[in-house]
Motif scaffolding. Structure first.
Motif, PDB file in Angstrom:
ATOM      1  N   ALA A 171      11.152  36.270 -15.199  1.00 20.88           N
ATOM      2  CA  ALA A 171      12.422  36.300 -14.481  1.00 20.88           C
ATOM      3  C   ALA A 171      12.191  36.616 -13.012  1.00 20.88           C
ATOM      4  CB  ALA A 171      13.352  37.340 -15.108  1.00 20.88           C
ATOM      5  N   ALA A 172      11.258  37.546 -12.746  1.00 22.26           N
ATOM      6  CA  ALA A 172      10.941  37.889 -11.366  1.00 22.26           C
ATOM      7  C   ALA A 172      10.358  36.682 -10.639  1.00 22.26           C
ATOM      8  CB  ALA A 172       9.969  39.066 -11.322  1.00 22.26           C
ATOM      9  N   LYS A 173       9.472  35.966 -11.305  1.00 16.07           N
ATOM     10  CA  LYS A 173       8.906  34.761 -10.701  1.00 16.07           C
ATOM     11  C   LYS A 173       9.996  33.728 -10.473  1.00 16.07           C
ATOM     12  CE  LYS A 173       4.315  35.319 -12.751  1.00 16.07           C
ATOM     13  NZ  LYS A 173       3.322  34.750 -13.691  1.00 16.07           N
ATOM     14  N   GLY A 174      10.926  33.624 -11.408  1.00 16.66           N
ATOM     15  CA  GLY A 174      12.030  32.691 -11.248  1.00 16.66           C
ATOM     16  C   GLY A 174      12.896  33.047 -10.055  1.00 16.66           C
ATOM     17  N   ASP A 175      13.133  34.370  -9.833  1.00 15.94           N
ATOM     18  CA  ASP A 175      13.901  34.818  -8.685  1.00 15.94           C
ATOM     19  C   ASP A 175      13.205  34.444  -7.390  1.00 15.94           C
ATOM     20  OD1 ASP A 175      15.782  35.831 -10.358  1.00 15.94           O
ATOM     21  OD2 ASP A 175      15.042  37.901 -10.282  1.00 15.94           O
ATOM     22  N   VAL A 176      11.876  34.578  -7.382  1.00 16.23           N
ATOM     23  CA  VAL A 176      11.118  34.222  -6.189  1.00 16.23           C
ATOM     24  C   VAL A 176      11.254  32.737  -5.916  1.00 16.23           C
ATOM     25  CG1 VAL A 176       8.810  34.053  -5.205  1.00 16.23           C
ATOM     26  CG2 VAL A 176       9.482  36.113  -6.443  1.00 16.23           C
ATOM     27  N   LYS A 177      11.102  31.911  -6.983  1.00 12.30           N
ATOM     28  CA  LYS A 177      11.223  30.469  -6.819  1.00 12.30           C
ATOM     29  C   LYS A 177      12.617  30.108  -6.339  1.00 12.30           C
ATOM     30  CE  LYS A 177       7.783  29.187 -10.305  1.00 12.30           C
ATOM     31  NZ  LYS A 177       7.566  28.501 -11.591  1.00 12.30           N
ATOM     32  N   LEU A 178      13.639  30.760  -6.923  1.00 12.24           N
ATOM     33  CA  LEU A 178      15.005  30.486  -6.534  1.00 12.24           C
ATOM     34  C   LEU A 178      15.242  30.877  -5.089  1.00 12.24           C
ATOM     35  CD1 LEU A 178      17.819  29.598  -7.378  1.00 12.24           C
ATOM     36  CD2 LEU A 178      18.264  31.938  -8.116  1.00 12.24           C
ATOM     37  N   SER A 179      14.675  31.995  -4.653  1.00 15.13           N
ATOM     38  CA  SER A 179      14.817  32.445  -3.279  1.00 15.13           C
ATOM     39  C   SER A 179      14.169  31.457  -2.317  1.00 15.13           C
ATOM     40  CB  SER A 179      14.196  33.837  -3.122  1.00 15.13           C
ATOM     41  OG  SER A 179      14.261  34.250  -1.780  1.00 15.13           O
TER      42      SER A 179
ATOM     43  N   THR B  27      13.587  28.263  -2.883  1.00 12.62           N
ATOM     44  CA  THR B  27      14.377  27.036  -2.917  1.00 12.62           C
ATOM     45  C   THR B  27      15.633  27.180  -2.072  1.00 12.62           C
ATOM     46  OG1 THR B  27      13.569  26.592  -5.139  1.00 12.62           O
ATOM     47  CG2 THR B  27      15.528  25.401  -4.444  1.00 12.62           C
ATOM     48  N   ALA B  28      16.296  28.315  -2.161  1.00 12.01           N
ATOM     49  CA  ALA B  28      17.494  28.554  -1.370  1.00 12.01           C
ATOM     50  C   ALA B  28      17.170  28.536   0.114  1.00 12.01           C
ATOM     51  CB  ALA B  28      18.120  29.888  -1.765  1.00 12.01           C
ATOM     52  N   SER B  29      16.028  29.122   0.480  1.00  8.35           N
ATOM     53  CA  SER B  29      15.614  29.140   1.878  1.00  8.35           C
ATOM     54  C   SER B  29      15.372  27.724   2.389  1.00  8.35           C
ATOM     55  CB  SER B  29      14.352  29.990   2.044  1.00  8.35           C
ATOM     56  OG  SER B  29      14.592  31.315   1.650  1.00  8.35           O
ATOM     57  N   LYS B  30      14.720  26.930   1.563  1.00  6.65           N
ATOM     58  CA  LYS B  30      14.456  25.542   1.952  1.00  6.65           C
ATOM     59  C   LYS B  30      15.758  24.761   2.093  1.00  6.65           C
ATOM     60  CE  LYS B  30       9.791  25.108   0.030  1.00  6.65           C
ATOM     61  NZ  LYS B  30       8.921  24.378  -0.923  1.00  6.65           N
ATOM     62  N   MET B  31      16.690  24.994   1.184  1.00 10.78           N
ATOM     63  CA  MET B  31      17.976  24.312   1.272  1.00 10.78           C
ATOM     64  C   MET B  31      18.710  24.704   2.549  1.00 10.78           C
ATOM     65  SD  MET B  31      19.388  24.361  -2.664  1.00 10.78           S
ATOM     66  CE  MET B  31      20.915  23.568  -2.128  1.00 10.78           C
ATOM     67  N   ASP B  32      18.687  25.995   2.865  1.00  9.86           N
ATOM     68  CA  ASP B  32      19.324  26.456   4.106  1.00  9.86           C
ATOM     69  C   ASP B  32      18.690  25.793   5.321  1.00  9.86           C
ATOM     70  OD1 ASP B  32      20.988  28.039   2.651  1.00  9.86           O
ATOM     71  OD2 ASP B  32      19.788  29.871   2.912  1.00  9.86           O
ATOM     72  N   GLU B  33      17.356  25.682   5.276  1.00  9.94           N
ATOM     73  CA  GLU B  33      16.636  25.057   6.390  1.00  9.94           C
ATOM     74  C   GLU B  33      17.035  23.587   6.538  1.00  9.94           C
ATOM     75  OE1 GLU B  33      12.008  24.185   7.757  1.00  9.94           O
ATOM     76  OE2 GLU B  33      12.458  25.472   6.034  1.00  9.94           O
ATOM     77  N   HIS B  34      17.119  22.876   5.416  1.00  7.27           N
ATOM     78  CA  HIS B  34      17.502  21.465   5.451  1.00  7.27           C
ATOM     79  C   HIS B  34      18.941  21.303   5.935  1.00  7.27           C
ATOM     80  CE1 HIS B  34      13.753  20.229   3.871  1.00  7.27           C
ATOM     81  NE2 HIS B  34      13.968  20.588   2.608  1.00  7.27           N
ATOM     82  N   ILE B  35      19.812  22.194   5.490  1.00  3.37           N
ATOM     83  CA  ILE B  35      21.212  22.117   5.905  1.00  3.37           C
ATOM     84  C   ILE B  35      21.332  22.334   7.413  1.00  3.37           C
ATOM     85  CG2 ILE B  35      23.443  23.290   5.738  1.00  3.37           C
ATOM     86  CD1 ILE B  35      22.798  23.785   2.774  1.00  3.37           C
ATOM     87  N   LYS B  36      20.577  23.309   7.948  1.00  3.00           N
ATOM     88  CA  LYS B  36      20.616  23.573   9.390  1.00  3.00           C
ATOM     89  C   LYS B  36      20.111  22.368  10.169  1.00  3.00           C
ATOM     90  CE  LYS B  36      20.157  28.601   9.110  1.00  3.00           C
ATOM     91  NZ  LYS B  36      19.314  29.782   9.411  1.00  3.00           N
ATOM     92  N   LYS B  37      19.025  21.774   9.648  1.00  2.00           N
ATOM     93  CA  LYS B  37      18.497  20.587  10.314  1.00  2.00           C
ATOM     94  C   LYS B  37      19.504  19.456  10.269  1.00  2.00           C
ATOM     95  CE  LYS B  37      13.567  21.476   9.637  1.00  2.00           C
ATOM     96  NZ  LYS B  37      12.306  20.982   9.041  1.00  2.00           N
ATOM     97  N   LEU B  38      20.181  19.274   9.153  1.00  2.00           N
ATOM     98  CA  LEU B  38      21.187  18.227   9.016  1.00  2.00           C
ATOM     99  C   LEU B  38      22.346  18.478   9.973  1.00  2.00           C
ATOM    100  CD1 LEU B  38      22.208  15.722   7.572  1.00  2.00           C
ATOM    101  CD2 LEU B  38      23.162  17.194   5.802  1.00  2.00           C
ATOM    102  N   GLU B  39      22.766  19.734  10.079  1.00  2.00           N
ATOM    103  CA  GLU B  39      23.849  20.072  10.993  1.00  2.00           C
ATOM    104  C   GLU B  39      23.458  19.782  12.430  1.00  2.00           C
ATOM    105  OE1 GLU B  39      24.624  24.130  10.125  1.00  2.00           O
ATOM    106  OE2 GLU B  39      25.934  23.699   8.386  1.00  2.00           O
TER     107      GLU B  39
END
Length: 220
Positions: free
Chosen positions: A138-146, A148-160
């Motif tokens: 679960a801890a590893k999953g949280d890290v992966k999710l974190s 992934t969320a960071s990458k999504m935020d980065e892509h969204i900022k670039k798109l904006e």
């Protein structure tokens, strides 16, 4: 009352003065005296009850040594305990047998509970290990999710940012086109073209049929 029974003198001595409680001859003699089934575990109690009655019948034996008793002969004839003493001995032996059975049941129960405890402890250890693995996953999953969320935020900022650039380009393109159109209109209104050609039109010249000779300009 049962008839007397003959036993070896050394068995009689063992009963009175003590000896191997597991001796088969002694167990046979005690079982006869008490009219009960006596084993090695109950032999000391049966012997004590039997000696009390024998000493009551032959008080001189209480002071006699094992050698003195053994010197009385090779064999001895004894009778079972009287009914009252026999009933007392049988009651005590029966109570002891009952206590032994209860003790055996308790020992068996303790053994089962101990086995169950060990099984529960093993199951708990296994469950604890699985829980630890699950928490780690679960801890590893949280890290992966974190991540992934960071990458999504980065892509969204670039798109904006890209959308802002597109909006700026569109806005600038419209303004430039408007300015260019206005300039062309102004130049057209002056009578010239974009290539710098002389203006034509107007009133016809008197010496020719065309208005405003474009070739009469000294710069042409």
């Amino acid at each position: 009352m049962a008839e007397a029974k003959v036993f070896p003198m050394h068995t009689f001595v063992t009963c009175l003065k003590g000896g191997d409680a597991a001796d088969s001859g002694l167990l046979d003699m005690l079982s006869f005296l008490t009219q009960s089934q006596v084993d090695a575990e109950f032999a000391p109690i049966a012997a004590a009850l039997s000696k009390a009655w024998i000493y009551e019948q032959e008080p001189q034996l209480t002071k006699a040594t094992a050698g003195d008793v053994g010197g009385l002969g090779e064999k001895v004839a004894v009778k079972p305990l009287p009914e009252a003493a026999q009933a007392q001995a049988q009651g005590i032996l029966a109570k002891m047998a009952d206590l032994r059975a209860q003790n055996a049941a308790l020992v068996d129960q303790v053994a089962k509970l101990t086995a169950e405890k060990a099984a529960i402890a093993a199951d708990y250890a296994g469950a604890k290990g699985k829980l630890k693995d699950f928490e780690e996953q679960a801890a590893k999953g949280d890290v992966k999710l974190s991540v992934t969320a960071s990458k999504m935020d980065e892509h969204i900022k670039k798109l904006e940012q890209l959308m802002e650039e597109v909006a700026k380009v569109k806005a600038q393109g419209v303004v430039v086109a408007g300015v260019a159109g206005g300039g062309a209109a102004a130049e057209g209104g002056a009578g010239g073209d974009a290539g710098g050609a002389p203006a034509v039109g107007g009133e016809p010249e008197a010496d020719f049929g065309l208005g405003s000779n474009p070739f009469a300009d000294a710069t042409w």
